[in-house]
Design an enzyme around this catalytic site. Structure first.
Site, short mmCIF file in Angstrom:
data_model
loop_
_atom_site.label_atom_id
_atom_site.label_comp_id
_atom_site.label_asym_id
_atom_site.label_seq_id
_atom_site.Cartn_x
_atom_site.Cartn_y
_atom_site.Cartn_z
CE1 TYR A 93 -4.38 -2.29 0.50
CE2 TYR A 93 -2.86 -3.03 2.13
CZ TYR A 93 -3.98 -2.45 1.29
OH TYR A 93 -4.70 -3.73 1.24
CE1 TYR B 57 -10.16 -5.14 3.40
CE2 TYR B 57 -8.66 -4.40 1.39
CZ TYR B 57 -9.98 -4.38 2.49
OH TYR B 57 -10.87 -3.33 2.51
CE LYS B 58 -5.70 -6.31 -2.51
NZ LYS B 58 -6.52 -4.78 -3.17
NE ARG C 87 -5.06 4.54 -4.48
CZ ARG C 87 -5.67 3.05 -3.74
NH1 ARG C 87 -7.02 2.70 -3.32
NH2 ARG C 87 -5.54 2.14 -2.97
CG ASN D 81 -7.88 -1.24 -4.95
OD1 ASN D 81 -6.66 -1.42 -4.50
ND2 ASN D 81 -8.37 -0.92 -3.62
#
Lengths: 314, 353
Positions: free
Chosen positions: B38, B317-318, B224, B226
């Protein structure tokens, strides 16, 4: 793509509303629609000064995509030439470069009531607020402090309507800030624009009465630009003059030195540069307090220099 | 731009979806180096970038017509996927104007906007729409202004009100969410709705990102990238519908992972809205299967290295943990160990057959 950086405007109307106040209306020079703007927004105009172009920010009293941007400019006694130009030289048809409208002074969406306190030419954003609140039926109360002989001018500008709480006071003594702020209902937000002394007094009075800090708003054009200074790049030996209206990063790039950057807003950290000599004036959100205190690094996209010369390891 | 639309694609049930060669080459591949962590990877959304998807404010690609149909389907099933709090009315009109202006300027063959004062006429040729309405008068449109225009745009959007030194998510549409719920998040502050993200809070990423976003100016948008991964080309991976898509994570095999696992990239964009001073947050989702992406040699190599070395908290988390080993094993075949160039751009101009 919406990447237009500046607006080219033409003066459509210019009139003196008082001896020291000139109202100008600007439209797009090519006749196109102008971007709309929020109440409280300002634009920065590029005006010819004595030695170079001056960039002055003026609040938009009115902003209509078709009718244009209206602003009221007071002639400043300490003018660097910007307000003097608007008062003495500017004519209908003149073309002026301007930034896009930008909002740093905004009405709060959750306010139950808006208390507006202006001093002198600080009335300009409040005029935009009043127009907006009238159109939407928002509850507001306005107190304007006028200098000697100008009370009637502000009465005319505000054109109070029946039932509205709009008061023009001749001088600061006419307004009891403590009584005014103490009497406001819960959920009121106060907005102040004018001389620093007035805004400080509103801040202090509200704080003393226990108002939440988040309910007190003041006009602040932010710290764009500053004093010019010199940069020396230690690795290459290049000396670069950073103009007052230019960022350090822009000056480095203009000198043909390639340096990485990304957000250009002081957040991402990509453009960080080690400082060898001099004292940076930090304006970023990347460096910690400790890092700022050490002064070993600077973010050239937003920060400036407190010392006349800043030497970078670049 | 002569985009040929693929109007028969589906993003649920029978999953009819694929990228043309040119769509693969303009895919916004999110990894600029051989690792991932991140950071505040926000940049101005105004300069031409390294992906074709960055060329205009709101990218319209070959999936446009099908994605608009998918949105209509999702809204018919769950109208609550579009929610706007009452104080965001002005931001709704701002959004409508921004998207209409941008589409008409960037794709004049497909979209047109005519304005006489507040009397506007909007033409959307791909969807066959021609709408006269009065700007500011919601009764002259078939849907509220925000919903009206986002039904004609790809990707999700949220509306952020800026106050009290933070951003509040006070409206939006989420029919293509990567496992987040608008109904749950609405009314939250920036730090609240990012609460579940691991590692980044401690690194100060959200503090810095918030400061940047609150300073985004009208006419100076930012963006951005993600990413996450999704099994099947499913756009609606919402928590509300988890039973419909969550079990798919257990269904991948070495034979199917190449065609059924999709890299899901969000081109996130941030626009200051002029009248409301709100921030419009675009979350445009691009899907490409591993089979499609590995046709670009650089992306195949890099994807392997990024996934192999991914921090386990991020993988969890993903939602990749269950098939992570399978994924890395599959991608290893595309990594010959050669170095990769920095940046996200593909290393070839034409895909081999």
């Amino acid at each position: 793509m919406m990447d237009t950086q500046t607006l080219t405007l033409a003066v459509a109307e210019a009139a003196f509303v008082a001896p020291g106040l000139r109202r100008i209306t600007l439209v797009a020079a090519d006749g196109a629609r102008l971007p709309p703007a929020a109440p409280g927004a300002h634009v920065t105009l590029a005006l010819p000064g004595e030695t170079r172009i001056l960039r002055n920010s003026y609040t938009l009293v009115g902003a209509d995509p078709c009718a244009g941007y209206t602003m009221i400019v007071r002639r400043s006694e300490r003018s660097r030439g910007g307000s003097r130009h608007i008062h003495e030289v500017l004519q209908v048809g003149d073309v002026i470069e301007a930034t896009m409208p930008h909002t740093l002074f905004a009405l709060h969406s959750q306010a139950k009531k808006h208390l507006l306190i202006g001093g002198g030419i600080g009335i300009t954003p409040l005029l935009a607020f009043v127009a907006h609140l009238r159109a939407r039926g928002g509850l507001f109360e306005l107190h304007q402090i006028a200098g000697a002989g100008e009370a009637c001018v502000f009465e005319t500008l505000l054109a109070p309507r029946a039932g509205e709480r709009i008061h023009v006071h001749a001088g600061r003594t006419g307004l009891d800030l403590v009584a005014l702020l103490a009497a406001q209902p819960l959920g009121t937000h106060v907005y102040t624009c004018g001389p620093a002394g007035l805004m400080d007094a509103v801040d202090a009075t509200a704080a003393a009465l226990g108002w939440p800090r988040s309910h007190v708003h003041r006009e602040d054009f932010g710290a764009a630009g500053g004093e010019p200074f010199m940069l020396r790049l230690a690795a290459s030996g290049i000396e670069i003059a950073v103009a007052g209206d230019q960022t350090m990063l822009e000056a480095i790039e203009a000198a043909g030195v390639d340096t990485p950057s990304l957000c250009r807003g002081g957040a991402c950290g990509v453009c960080i540069v080690p400082v060898r000599e001099g004292t940076p004036e930090h304006r970023d959100h990347f460096l910690s307090e400790g890092e700022r205190a050490r002064g070993c690094h600077v973010m050239p996209c937003v920060s400036r220099s407190k010392s006349p010369v800043l030497v970078l390891d670049l | 731009m002569a985009t040929v639309f693929k109007p028969d694609e589906t993003f649920r049930d029978d999953y009819r979806y694929g990228n043309s060669d040119s769509a693969i080459l303009r895919f916004p591949f999110p990894f600029g180096e051989d690792g991932y962590m991140y950071g505040v990877n926000i940049e101005p959304h105004s300069r031409p970038g390294s992906s074709g998807a960055f060329a205009v404010a709101f990218d319209v690609d070959e999936h446009y017509v099908s994605e608009c149909a998918e949105r209509a389907t999702a809204l018919a099933l769950e109208p609550g996927r579009c929610l706007v709090l009452p104080h965001m009315r002005e931001a709704e009109w701002d959004t409508l104007e921004l998207i209409m202006e941008s589409l008409a300027a960037d794709y004049p063959d497909q979209f047109a906007l005519e304005r006489q004062g507040d009397d506007w006429t909007w033409t959307n040729r791909p969807l066959g729409l021609h709408q006269r309405f009065r700007f500011g008068d919601a009764t002259t449109l078939p849907h509220p202004p925000f919903e009206y225009i986002v039904r004609q745009a790809q990707g999700d959007f949220t509306l952020q009100d800026q106050r009290d030194g933070t951003l509040y998510i006070d409206g939006g549409i989420a029919t293509t969410p990567a496992d987040w719920s608008l109904a749950f998040d609405v009314g939250m502050t920036f730090h609240e709705w990012h609460g579940p993200v691991p590692l980044a809070h401690q690194a100060g990423v959200f503090d810095r990102a918030l400061q940047y976003l609150m300073r985004v100016r009208y006419g100076h948008p930012a963006r951005r990238l993600n990413w996450t991964m999704t099994i099947n080309p499913r756009l609606d991976t919402s928590p509300e519908n988890y039973p419909l898509w969550g079990p798919d994570r257990a269904s991948l095999t070495a034979q199917t992972i190449g065609s059924r696992l999709f890299l899901r990239v969000e081109l996130q964009s941030f626009f200051r809205l002029p009248r409301s001073n709100a921030l419009l947050f675009g979350i445009r989702t691009y899907l490409a299967s591993l089979d499609e992406l590995t046709r670009v040699p650089k992306w195949g190599r890099r994807l392997h290295r990024v996934m192999r070395d991914l921090h386990p908290d991020i993988a969890e988390y993903k939602g990749l943990s269950r098939y992570h080993d399978l994924l890395v094993a599959h991608l290893a075949a595309y990594d010959d160990g050669r170095p990769t160039e920095p940046g996200i751009a593909p290393d070839i101009n034409v895909l081999a057959g």
